[in-house]
Write an enzyme that holds these catalytic residues in place. Sequence first.
Site, PDB file in Angstrom:
ATOM      1  N   HIS A 155       0.856  -1.183   0.000  1.00 31.99           N
ATOM      2  CA  HIS A 155       0.000   0.000   0.000  1.00 31.99           C
ATOM      3  C   HIS A 155       0.892   1.232   0.000  1.00 31.99           C
ATOM      4  CE1 HIS A 155       0.917   0.975   4.192  1.00 31.99           C
ATOM      5  NE2 HIS A 155       0.595  -0.257   4.546  1.00 31.99           N
ATOM      6  N   ASP A 279      -1.471 -19.826  12.291  1.00 29.70           N
ATOM      7  CA  ASP A 279      -0.241 -20.371  12.856  1.00 29.70           C
ATOM      8  C   ASP A 279      -0.112 -20.015  14.334  1.00 29.70           C
ATOM      9  OD1 ASP A 279       2.766 -20.514  13.415  1.00 29.70           O
ATOM     10  OD2 ASP A 279       2.644 -21.318  11.377  1.00 29.70           O
ATOM     11  N   SER A 294       3.155  -5.020   6.902  1.00 32.49           N
ATOM     12  CA  SER A 294       2.699  -4.631   5.566  1.00 32.49           C
ATOM     13  C   SER A 294       3.705  -5.070   4.522  1.00 32.49           C
ATOM     14  CB  SER A 294       2.537  -3.112   5.473  1.00 32.49           C
ATOM     15  OG  SER A 294       1.344  -2.692   6.034  1.00 32.49           O
TER      16      SER A 294
END
Length: 331
Positions: A155, A279, A294
């Site tokens: 992003h 997980d 990110s």
Amino acid sequence: MFKAVKYLSAAILLSTAAAVSAPVSSADEYVIPSGKCVGVKMYTDGLIVVGTTSIIDSSGKNVAPSEECGISKGDIIKQINGEEAVSNEMFSEIIASSDGPVTLTIERNGQEQSLDITPVYTDSGLKLGLWLRDSTAGLGTLTYTTGTEFAALGHAICDVDTGCIMPIEHGIIQNCTITSISKGRSGKPGAVTGDIDGSELGNITKNTEHGIFGELSPEQVEKEQGDPVRVASSSEVRTGAASILADVDGNGVKEYSINIKRVSPPSKSGKDLVIEVKDETLIEKTGGIVQGMSGAPILQNGMLVGAVTHVFVNDPLSGYGILAENMLEAE
């Protein structure tokens, strides 16, 4: 979920947009997935106006010179008296030495215009009543490399005060040292914290809705290792089991299991995928998806299918991802 360093900028958490874009074909496109946590430093093309304020002049009067001349939050100051506005320090020096009105060239909604403004005498010198930003820095994740180039974050880096994509003049990615992890919980996203103190890995050339992109340093190109994988087209991505690559504790990149819960048509929002961390090791370490992750690459069936972009504030186990083909489109 770019984890920004406090002394330069507050955390840049989300990138939002709605328009749909046409993806490029990812057939026969191969990249090397990374997952490495990196430091990001970026300097803006111009100075972003993040706020205006009234000030007390030397006579004790409350005045607002910036607001009166028409400067608004989100404007980008490109020039001052015909000189390129390259830093807050340079800008302050010109204001401090002025003996009358100064001319600012600003960019607003893609259009440039000139404004004249007269600095005000205060007890601490000449002032305009402006809050400006010229840079930001923080932690993110390297998504992939392609031999000499890289992609990260998934992003854009947006200004925390204006919400606008920060215009880039130049920037770098660096090695970083992870110092701590704050686990995410409902209502409060967690974060990876670290120091940006390592060697330079590459130069950032683009800050886009689909991530940051750039060129690896010659030294890093020589060090690049890993097996290339094919980039999946959106039609090949399925709900179900997948994995992400990430370094969340400074002990190297590891693979963690996730579940892709939803696949949407490619968009500019970075919300093409809905994912859930499964997980137990990662959940124990971070509580789920945290700031600084990110760009963590998402793998499925031996292909790169996307990258982590957002966390659900009220459910840190879940978040959004961008399709990898969208990142290829933005290169």
